[in-house]
Each structure stands twice: as C-alpha cells, then as structure tokens.
Design an enzyme around this catalytic site. Structure first.
Site, PDB file in Angstrom:
ATOM      1  N   LYS A  80       0.863  -1.184   0.000  1.00  0.00           N
ATOM      2  CA  LYS A  80       0.000   0.000   0.000  1.00  0.00           C
ATOM      3  C   LYS A  80       0.896   1.228   0.000  1.00  0.00           C
ATOM      4  CE  LYS A  80      -4.627   0.617   0.891  1.00  0.00           C
ATOM      5  NZ  LYS A  80      -5.770  -0.274   0.656  1.00  0.00           N
ATOM      6  N   VAL A 181     -23.157   6.353   3.653  1.00  0.00           N
ATOM      7  CA  VAL A 181     -23.713   5.955   2.347  1.00  0.00           C
ATOM      8  C   VAL A 181     -22.938   6.654   1.228  1.00  0.00           C
ATOM      9  CG1 VAL A 181     -26.024   4.951   2.401  1.00  0.00           C
ATOM     10  CG2 VAL A 181     -25.745   7.299   3.132  1.00  0.00           C
ATOM     11  N   ASN A 183     -19.636   5.983  -1.793  1.00  0.00           N
ATOM     12  CA  ASN A 183     -19.562   5.290  -3.087  1.00  0.00           C
ATOM     13  C   ASN A 183     -19.992   3.830  -3.020  1.00  0.00           C
ATOM     14  OD1 ASN A 183     -18.597   7.432  -4.679  1.00  0.00           O
ATOM     15  ND2 ASN A 183     -16.587   7.203  -3.726  1.00  0.00           N
ATOM     16  N   VAL A 184     -19.432   3.087  -2.064  1.00  0.00           N
ATOM     17  CA  VAL A 184     -19.747   1.655  -1.989  1.00  0.00           C
ATOM     18  C   VAL A 184     -21.168   1.456  -1.466  1.00  0.00           C
ATOM     19  CG1 VAL A 184     -19.135  -0.552  -0.938  1.00  0.00           C
ATOM     20  CG2 VAL A 184     -17.323   1.015  -1.636  1.00  0.00           C
ATOM     21  N   TYR A 186     -23.789   3.350  -1.333  1.00  0.00           N
ATOM     22  CA  TYR A 186     -24.907   3.785  -2.185  1.00  0.00           C
ATOM     23  C   TYR A 186     -25.334   2.615  -3.092  1.00  0.00           C
ATOM     24  CZ  TYR A 186     -27.369   5.894  -6.088  1.00  0.00           C
ATOM     25  OH  TYR A 186     -28.296   6.154  -7.057  1.00  0.00           O
TER      26      TYR A 186
HETATM   27  N1  LIG Z   1     -14.291   1.932  -2.679  1.00  0.00           N
HETATM   28  C1  LIG Z   1     -13.906   0.657  -2.669  1.00  0.00           C
HETATM   29  O1  LIG Z   1     -13.925  -0.039  -3.699  1.00  0.00           O
HETATM   30  C2  LIG Z   1     -13.476   0.030  -1.378  1.00  0.00           C
HETATM   31  C3  LIG Z   1     -13.775   0.633  -0.166  1.00  0.00           C
HETATM   32  N2  LIG Z   1     -13.428   0.020   1.011  1.00  0.00           N
HETATM   33  C4  LIG Z   1     -13.752   0.650   2.288  1.00  0.00           C
HETATM   34  O2  LIG Z   1     -15.162   0.880   2.356  1.00  0.00           O
HETATM   35  C5  LIG Z   1     -15.434   2.069   3.077  1.00  0.00           C
HETATM   36  C6  LIG Z   1     -16.277   2.999   2.217  1.00  0.00           C
HETATM   37  O3  LIG Z   1     -15.560   3.320   1.041  1.00  0.00           O
HETATM   38  P1  LIG Z   1     -16.138   4.363  -0.031  1.00  0.00           P
HETATM   39  O4  LIG Z   1     -17.595   4.166  -0.155  1.00  0.00           O
HETATM   40  O5  LIG Z   1     -15.268   4.243  -1.221  1.00  0.00           O
HETATM   41  O6  LIG Z   1     -15.835   5.725   0.711  1.00  0.00           O
HETATM   42  P2  LIG Z   1     -16.665   7.089   0.638  1.00  0.00           P
HETATM   43  O7  LIG Z   1     -15.756   8.130   1.174  1.00  0.00           O
HETATM   44  O8  LIG Z   1     -17.288   7.276  -0.699  1.00  0.00           O
HETATM   45  O9  LIG Z   1     -17.860   6.826   1.672  1.00  0.00           O
HETATM   46  C7  LIG Z   1     -17.729   6.896   3.054  1.00  0.00           C
HETATM   47  C8  LIG Z   1     -18.951   7.614   3.581  1.00  0.00           C
HETATM   48  O10 LIG Z   1     -18.899   7.593   4.999  1.00  0.00           O
HETATM   49  C9  LIG Z   1     -19.343   8.842   5.488  1.00  0.00           C
HETATM   50  N3  LIG Z   1     -18.875   9.037   6.860  1.00  0.00           N
HETATM   51  C10 LIG Z   1     -17.668   9.501   7.294  1.00  0.00           C
HETATM   52  N4  LIG Z   1     -17.648   9.549   8.637  1.00  0.00           N
HETATM   53  C11 LIG Z   1     -18.850   9.089   9.062  1.00  0.00           C
HETATM   54  C12 LIG Z   1     -19.437   8.885  10.335  1.00  0.00           C
HETATM   55  N5  LIG Z   1     -18.795   9.200  11.466  1.00  0.00           N
HETATM   56  N6  LIG Z   1     -20.690   8.382  10.415  1.00  0.00           N
HETATM   57  C13 LIG Z   1     -21.374   8.088   9.270  1.00  0.00           C
HETATM   58  N7  LIG Z   1     -20.878   8.275   8.044  1.00  0.00           N
HETATM   59  C14 LIG Z   1     -19.629   8.758   7.933  1.00  0.00           C
HETATM   60  C15 LIG Z   1     -18.807   9.839   4.489  1.00  0.00           C
HETATM   61  O11 LIG Z   1     -19.504  11.066   4.547  1.00  0.00           O
HETATM   62  C16 LIG Z   1     -19.034   9.094   3.170  1.00  0.00           C
HETATM   63  O12 LIG Z   1     -20.309   9.360   2.621  1.00  0.00           O
HETATM   64  C17 LIG Z   1     -14.076   2.644   3.486  1.00  0.00           C
HETATM   65  O13 LIG Z   1     -13.761   2.177   4.781  1.00  0.00           O
HETATM   66  C18 LIG Z   1     -13.114   2.024   2.474  1.00  0.00           C
HETATM   67  O14 LIG Z   1     -11.810   1.917   2.994  1.00  0.00           O
HETATM   68  C19 LIG Z   1     -12.814  -1.200   1.021  1.00  0.00           C
HETATM   69  C20 LIG Z   1     -12.508  -1.860  -0.152  1.00  0.00           C
HETATM   70  C21 LIG Z   1     -12.757  -1.270  -1.452  1.00  0.00           C
HETATM   71  O1  LIG Z   2      -9.884  -1.656  -4.480  1.00  0.00           O
HETATM   72  C1  LIG Z   2      -8.918  -0.990  -4.860  1.00  0.00           C
HETATM   73  O2  LIG Z   2      -9.024   0.034  -5.563  1.00  0.00           O
HETATM   74  C2  LIG Z   2      -7.508  -1.392  -4.560  1.00  0.00           C
HETATM   75  C3  LIG Z   2      -7.339  -2.402  -3.516  1.00  0.00           C
HETATM   76  C4  LIG Z   2      -7.177  -1.834  -2.166  1.00  0.00           C
HETATM   77  O3  LIG Z   2      -6.275  -1.058  -1.919  1.00  0.00           O
HETATM   78  C5  LIG Z   2      -8.145  -2.234  -1.154  1.00  0.00           C
HETATM   79  O4  LIG Z   2      -8.942  -3.165  -1.398  1.00  0.00           O
HETATM   80  O5  LIG Z   2      -8.131  -1.653  -0.041  1.00  0.00           O
END
Ligand SMILES: NC(=O)C1=CN([C@@H]2O[C@H](COP(=O)(O)OP(=O)(O)OC[C@H]3O[C@@H](n4cnc5c(N)ncnc54)[C@H](O)[C@@H]3O)[C@@H](O)[C@H]2O)C=CC1
Ligand SMILES: O=C(O)CCC(=O)C(=O)O
Length: 364
Positions: A80, A181, A183-184, A186
């Site tokens: 990472k 809610v 990216n993931v 939603y």
């Molecule tokens: N995007 C991906 O493909 C992957 C994401 N993840 C993990 O999944 C989680 C979500 O990722 P994404 O949707 O990409 O991130 P994102 O940043 O789009 O969504 C996170 C959401 O959580 C909200 N948030 C932040 N603090 C909060 C709180 N105290 N209470 C309630 N809501 C809060 C934010 O406002 C945001 O809407 C993260 O932990 C990320 O590391 C893991 C693997 C892959």
């Molecule tokens: O999902 C990705 O974009 C990369 C892989 C990664 O870093 C993760 O799954 O946390």
C-alpha cells in the site's frame, strides 16, 4: 517507532520513501509480503498529522492487503502507499506523474490502485509513467471505479452471513442499518432495496443521506444512533475501529457485514462478537470485490470474469464460518487462518521447486 524492529516482528519486506520537491510529493510505499506475487494495494492520500502516523498507516494497510489478496485467491502479495497531503488542496499533475516514476523504478514489485483520497483520474496520471497501476479509466480498456464491484461483493458476503445467522440468504424484509452511504454503500443500498430489504442510514454528509432516502425509501437516523437500531444486520461502510467496547453493547443486529476496512478496533472485539453469537463477516474478505476487479486488469480486463470471482465471496465467507465453527475460533481468526495457510502452502511449494532446481543444477 523502531522501524526495523516493527518490520521484523510483522515480517515486512520493504518500506520506500519517495520525495519530489517540484510537486510536493511525499509518499511512503510499504511492501509487506510478496510470496504469492507482486504486491498490489491502493494509494491513500491523507493529511497525516505526523510522519510517524503516515508510516504506521502504510505498514498496517500493506499487511491488510497481504491477507485480503491471499484470502481472495489472487496471486498477489500485499502493499500500500500513503501520500502525505490534503486530497482537496495539495494534488497536482506533476505529483502523480512523479509518483508513477517511483513505481516504475520498482519494476513490478508493487502495483497501485485507488484508495481513500485518490481517484481514477489520479490513476490515469500515474499511468502516464508506468503500467504498474490498475483502476485506470475504462477508455484504456480498464475497470474504472471499483466501488460498485466492491458493493456487489459486500452484498454477496452479507447474503452468506444471513444464511449463517437466519438459515436463509434472502434479504427480502430484512432490516439493515448502513453506516455511511458513500460510493460503496450507495450501490449496496441499491442491491438491498431491489431485493426488498428495509434500510436505515446515517452519514455525516446530508446530501448522501438524502439520496438514499429519496431513491431507496431509507430512514435517516443520527450518526450516533446507527449502532443501536433494532435491525437484523449492521453494515459499517464508513470508518474503521467501529466495533469496540462502546459500540458492541449497543448492537441489536445479529449480523455485522459491511464494506469498511479494519472494522474491529482490536482482535478481542471479534472474539466478543463471537461470544455474543453475532455473525461477523470479516472485513477484508467481504470488501475484496474492489481488489478482485482491479486485479483482473492484469490479465486484460474482462468484466464478466471479474464479477464471477466477486460472486465467490459468498462461498469464501461461508467457508470461513465453517472453519470458525470447526476450530472453535472467531470468524476474523478463521479468515486469518485461511489467508496464512494459503501463503504458507505457496511458500512451501515454491521452496520445493527451487530446491529441485538447485539439485538438478548441482547434479550436472
Ligand atoms: N471503494 C472501494 O472499492 C473500497 C472501499 N473500502 C472501504 O469501504 C469504506 C467505504 O468506502 P467508499 O464508499 O469508497 O468511501 P466514501 O468516502 O465514498 O464513503 C464513506 C462515507 O462515509 C461517510 N462518513 C464519514 N464519517 C462518518 C461517520 N462518522 N458516520 C457516518 N458516516 C460517515 C462519508 O460522509 C461518506 O459518505 C471505506 O472504509 C473504504 O476503505 C474497502 C474496499 C474497497
Ligand atoms: O480496491 C482498490 O481500488 C484497490 C485495492 C485496495 O487497496 C483495497 O482493497 O483496499
């Protein structure tokens, strides 16, 4: 922090510091273990308060990727990167291109992708300098934003957890509390809504909440109230360390299954869930759809093949529950065992291959 001592204790291979004065790049690449193949893991950009905090995050996240990639059945090791800086203020083209050149210098030992604070556009800039980057624009024949695929994997894993807890994997009529809610989540909410689940959501961003309320009929609650909802399933999709001494007593859900990385504050919190009979789908397994998707690019991206692998998260989670029951250990420990066993088996078979090679050379 005694870096070499830490690296020795947790078996890290390499830690690389990258600095570029012109662009302001300060990046730390951590490579944990490459037994299974080159290290693949995203680049996180974050305004770390101290350099030590950034190093610790890079190391911790890299080790997580070793386990995630191994459990996902990928021939990839764990690594990472963290870039120190504010993703909203400090990004520039030169920064990501300079970073791309550093990655190129590693000659394939490390392959990057998106993480918190970086985007497909950033990956495209890195791609100007190196091919060791995934998650670039579909225009390059690549997979683009991994979040919808991650969401599909979480949905599959949640179904496997529902099967374990309720004896049926149907989520129709099941009450699900979703924390964050973004990216993931939603997209996860969309899958759940289509199947007839009843959603409660909380997010610090009101616009994200409004979207889920309007599109999926979700009920909004305050962020502090999401843990104590009277629901079947709690889906953490925002922050890490949210399963802890304060939140566990509040949980009414029988299942914890969500996208967030590092959900357990400490391993003992996973043991506590197990003692309480709460079914926990280990975070790095249920959220591995994203990495499966980007890893597919390494073979020339094929969406169908990637989705097929992501569907397999259901079986992997079910297998982890089997190991957990058979061995009398919590599910997080069963997932670790699955990953560690695969790495150990591969290390052994490689060693045998090398030994055979050496013997045949010596015999000549
Ligand atoms: N995007 C991906 O493909 C992957 C994401 N993840 C993990 O999944 C989680 C979500 O990722 P994404 O949707 O990409 O991130 P994102 O940043 O789009 O969504 C996170 C959401 O959580 C909200 N948030 C932040 N603090 C909060 C709180 N105290 N209470 C309630 N809501 C809060 C934010 O406002 C945001 O809407 C993260 O932990 C990320 O590391 C893991 C693997 C892959
Ligand atoms: O999902 C990705 O974009 C990369 C892989 C990664 O870093 C993760 O799954 O946390």
């Amino acid at each position: 922090m005694e870096i070499f001592k830490y690296m020795e204790t947790y078996d890290y291979e390499q830690l690389i510091f990258c600095q570029d004065k012109t662009s302001g790049l300060k990046a730390i690449i951590a490579i944990h273990d490459t037994t299974l193949g080159p290290a693949l893991g995203g680049t996180r950009m974050w305004n770390y308060a101290t350099e030590e905090e950034a190093i610790e995050d890079a190391l911790r996240l890299a080790k997580g990727m070793t386990y995630k990639n191994a459990a996902a059945g990928l021939n990839l090791g764990g690594g990472k990167t963290v870039i120190i800086g504010d993703p909203l203020k400090d990004k520039n083209e030169e920064m990501f291109r300079a970073f791309g050149r550093f990655i190129q210098g590693l000659n394939g030992r490390y392959i990057t992708a998106e993480d918190v604070g970086t985007t497909v556009a950033d990956m495209d800039l890195i791609h100007e300098e190196t091919n060791y980057v995934t998650g670039i624009s579909p225009a390059f024949g690549s997979s683009g934003n991994p979040s919808p695929v991650t969401a599909y994997g979480v949905y599959m894993g949640m179904k496997a957890a529902a099967m374990e807890a309720f004896g049926s994997d149907s989520l129709a009529g099941k009450k699900v509390a979703v924390q964050g809610v973004g990216n993931v989540a939603y997209k996860l909410c969309e899958f759940l809504h289509e199947e007839g689940a009843i959603l409660t959501v909380a997010d610090i961003n009101q616009a994200s909440v409004d979207r889920a309320v309007n599109e999926f009929g979700a009920t909004q609650v305050d962020v502090s109230e999401i843990y104590s909802q009277d629901v079947d399933i709690f889906a953490p999709c925002a922050l890490g360390a949210i399963i802890n001494d304060e939140t566990i007593p509040q949980l009414k859900a029988k299942v914890v299954a969500g996208a967030a990385n590092n959900q357990l504050k400490e391993p003992r919190h996973g043991d506590k869930l197990n003692e309480l009979g709460i079914v926990y789908a280990p975070d790095y397994v249920i959220n591995s759809g994203g990495v499966m998707n980007v890893a597919d690019e390494l073979n020339g991206y094929n969406r169908e093949r990637a989705m097929k692998r992501v569907e397999g998260i259901y079986d992997t989670i079910a297998r982890i529950f089997e190991i957990s029951k058979k061995e009398g250990i919590a599910s997080y420990a069963a997932a670790d065992r699955l990953a560690e066993d695969r790495i150990a088996r591969m290390a052994k078979s490689r060693r045998q291959f090398l030994q055979n090679g050496k013997h045949s050379l010596t015999n000549r």
